[in-house]
Write an enzyme that holds these catalytic residues in place. Structure first.
Site, PDB file in Angstrom:
ATOM      1  N   LYS A   1     -58.406  50.270  77.688  1.00  0.00           N
ATOM      2  CA  LYS A   1     -58.135  50.393  76.253  1.00  0.00           C
ATOM      3  C   LYS A   1     -57.287  51.631  75.981  1.00  0.00           C
ATOM      4  O   LYS A   1     -57.041  52.004  74.836  1.00  0.00           O
ATOM      5  CB  LYS A   1     -59.450  50.482  75.471  1.00  0.00           C
TER       6      LYS A   1
ATOM      7  N   HIS B   1     -71.639  47.958  69.752  1.00  0.00           N
ATOM      8  CA  HIS B   1     -71.170  46.857  70.588  1.00  0.00           C
ATOM      9  C   HIS B   1     -72.366  46.397  71.441  1.00  0.00           C
ATOM     10  O   HIS B   1     -73.236  47.202  71.763  1.00  0.00           O
ATOM     11  CB  HIS B   1     -70.054  47.412  71.481  1.00  0.00           C
TER      12      HIS B   1
ATOM     13  N   ASP C   1     -70.360  56.348  72.880  1.00  0.00           N
ATOM     14  CA  ASP C   1     -69.511  55.261  73.353  1.00  0.00           C
ATOM     15  C   ASP C   1     -68.113  55.480  72.766  1.00  0.00           C
ATOM     16  O   ASP C   1     -67.879  55.220  71.596  1.00  0.00           O
ATOM     17  CB  ASP C   1     -70.117  53.922  72.906  1.00  0.00           C
TER      18      ASP C   1
ATOM     19  N   CYS D   1     -68.417  41.072  69.647  1.00  0.00           N
ATOM     20  CA  CYS D   1     -69.549  41.624  70.414  1.00  0.00           C
ATOM     21  C   CYS D   1     -70.409  42.567  69.575  1.00  0.00           C
ATOM     22  O   CYS D   1     -70.975  43.528  70.099  1.00  0.00           O
ATOM     23  CB  CYS D   1     -69.075  42.352  71.690  1.00  0.00           C
TER      24      CYS D   1
ATOM     25  N   GLN E   1     -63.456  52.935  71.761  1.00  0.00           N
ATOM     26  CA  GLN E   1     -62.386  52.760  70.771  1.00  0.00           C
ATOM     27  C   GLN E   1     -61.801  54.081  70.299  1.00  0.00           C
ATOM     28  O   GLN E   1     -60.880  54.091  69.483  1.00  0.00           O
ATOM     29  CB  GLN E   1     -62.912  51.991  69.556  1.00  0.00           C
TER      30      GLN E   1
HETATM   31  N1  PMP Z   1     -68.025  49.616  73.211  1.00  0.00           N
HETATM   32  C1  PMP Z   1     -67.064  49.371  72.321  1.00  0.00           C
HETATM   33  C2  PMP Z   1     -67.090  50.075  71.005  1.00  0.00           C
HETATM   34  C3  PMP Z   1     -66.040  48.478  72.642  1.00  0.00           C
HETATM   35  O1  PMP Z   1     -65.067  48.233  71.741  1.00  0.00           O
HETATM   36  C4  PMP Z   1     -66.034  47.836  73.898  1.00  0.00           C
HETATM   37  C5  PMP Z   1     -64.957  46.841  74.268  1.00  0.00           C
HETATM   38  N2  PMP Z   1     -64.691  45.885  73.255  1.00  0.00           N
HETATM   39  C6  PMP Z   1     -67.057  48.138  74.787  1.00  0.00           C
HETATM   40  C7  PMP Z   1     -68.029  49.030  74.412  1.00  0.00           C
HETATM   41  C8  PMP Z   1     -67.128  47.513  76.153  1.00  0.00           C
HETATM   42  O2  PMP Z   1     -66.059  47.925  76.933  1.00  0.00           O
HETATM   43  P1  PMP Z   1     -65.763  47.228  78.335  1.00  0.00           P
HETATM   44  O3  PMP Z   1     -65.750  45.750  78.079  1.00  0.00           O
HETATM   45  O4  PMP Z   1     -64.429  47.753  78.734  1.00  0.00           O
HETATM   46  O5  PMP Z   1     -66.850  47.614  79.262  1.00  0.00           O
END
Ligand code: PMP
Length: 407
Positions: free
Chosen positions: A227, A124, A201, A365, A204
């Site tokens: 999430k 991401h 990270d 993203c 998910q």
């Molecule tokens: N890493 C991953 C794999 C994600 O799916 C996301 C959210 N789509 C993020 C990081 C970023 O999370 P946040 O916007 O809650 O900071």
């Protein structure tokens, strides 16, 4: 199908019982954020109407009540992720915030000119950009683990990248675009052989699979509680005590200090050293209820149910002419990403919304990953424990109609 009482679960989510564009809502955008059970929503109201006060410094009754509720959540998180100690749990504003914290503290202190940081092709943006910024500042190098066509990291390529120059490996546990579950334990063990630190990270992963800090042995683990059925703007950074203690602080201000004079400041112990200022107390308090919700149904049951749902979704979608899955890894969870020949993903998203089905479209993203697949974006259905087999049928039916119309 009988693993979870999904109807009972759905009753806990007021938002699910509505019509969108005249159709019953089918919410398949859980990777972006999950919906909130009523017990979480009630906890926010109870906090604000019953014991709203600033924490840690007050000695009056409300302040003590708020402080103990806040710290109770920290203990609940520690148990949820099986951390060794409660001090290893830092409250953040989300995954992005957690990664930036580690980049700005551990990263700035330990990564220097000529050093290397390794990420993967399926990160991401929030696990790419902070490391790019750091590498630029320090003259370090960012290396990227390649993936195969299925969307799995090529482990042998990763092994070859490692050297004594590697200071950090930062990799996603579950890809938000492909659903791939990465072999994070093997990544941690291999990286440690070279003395590199590892950040995972878990944005998910946390709502879908069991996460165990002691078994995984990673040095940092970050995730977002929005999430995981919790309020927005809240997240967790887990760090091993030895790492957190050695790291310089992140934001300066109240709460993170021991003594302040105009000449010098000494810093508070962990976890407070990394929690400057008044946090989002209400959200943190409510998170305890989100974790209780997950534990009530059980991580293993949730994983099993979601796996059946995912398999069913894959099977049904396969019958759609021109549909191509993006991400077909052996180990996957929650996410089905696809494109349909001749129909723009954005149009599919719009037409499905007209049918009450909330899907995500675009690059999610993960633009560099889209470049690897040579596509602009995908349509993504991301599942949660409150989704049903019938909802999959509604989605598939809708997609079939759209394909028919575009012929
Ligand atoms: N890493 C991953 C794999 C994600 O799916 C996301 C959210 N789509 C993020 C990081 C970023 O999370 P946040 O916007 O809650 O900071």
């Amino acid at each position: 199908k009988d693993i979870l009482d999904v109807q009972k679960i759905r009753e806990e989510f007021p938002i699910l019982h509505q019509e969108v564009n005249g159709k019953p809502l089918v919410y398949f955008d859980n990777a972006a954020t999950t919906q909130k059970p009523i017990r979480v929503i009630n906890a926010l109201t109870e906090y604000y109407s019953g014991y709203n006060a600033n924490i840690h410094r007050g000695i009056h009754t409300l302040a003590e009540k708020a402080t103990s509720a806040f710290e109770d959540t920290r203990k609940a998180v520690k148990d949820f992720i099986n951390a060794r100690e409660v001090e290893e749990v830092i409250f953040t504003y989300g995954t992005t915030d957690g990664i930036n914290l580690v980049a700005s503290t551990f990263g700035r202190a330990n990564i220097n000119e000529g050093d290397e940081v390794i990420i993967s092709s399926m990160e991401h943006h929030s696990n790419i950009v902070p490391w790019q910024m750091l590498c630029e500042e320090k003259g370090a190098k960012l290396k990227v683990i390649p993936i195969n066509e299925k969307g799995e990291i090529i482990f042998e390529a990763f092994e070859k990248m490692l050297s004594e120059k590697t200071k950090l490996v930062s990799i996603v546990h579950v890809s938000n675009t492909l659903g791939t579950i990465n072999p994070v334990k093997a990544v941690v063990d291999k990286a440690h052989e070279y003395g590199a630190a590892v950040l995972i990270d878990g944005a998910q992963a946390s709502a879908h699979i069991n996460i165990d800090m002691q078994a995984l042995d990673c040095d940092f683990y970050v995730f977002s509680l929005h999430k995981l059925f919790g309020p927005t703007g809240s997240g967790i950074l887990y760090g091993k005590r030895s790492f957190l203690e050695a790291m310089p602080p992140f934001r300066g201000g109240g709460e993170m200090i021991k003594e302040v004079t105009f000449e010098k400041t000494t810093y508070n112990d962990i976890p407070y050293k990394f929690e400057a200022g008044t946090p989002n107390i209400a959200d943190v308090v409510a998170i305890k209820k989100a974790l209780e919700f997950v534990e009530e149904y059980g991580k293993d049951n949730i994983a099993k149910y979601e796996d059946e749902l995912l398999r069913y979704g894959n099977e049904q979608l396969q019958t759609i002419p021109g549909l191509k899955f993006i991400g077909t890894a052996q180990d996957r969870v929650s996410v089905i990403s696809f494109i349909i020949e001749g129909i723009h993903h954005f149009d599919i998203g719009m037409m499905m919304d007209a049918r009450g089905v909330a899907l995500r479209t675009g690059h999610h993203c993960t633009q560099p990953l889209m470049d690897i697949y040579n596509i602009e974006g995908t349509v993504r259905a991301s599942l949660s424990l409150y989704n049903t087999f019938e909802e999959i049928d509604i989605m598939v039916e809708g997609l079939k109609n759209i394909v028919e119309r575009f012929k």
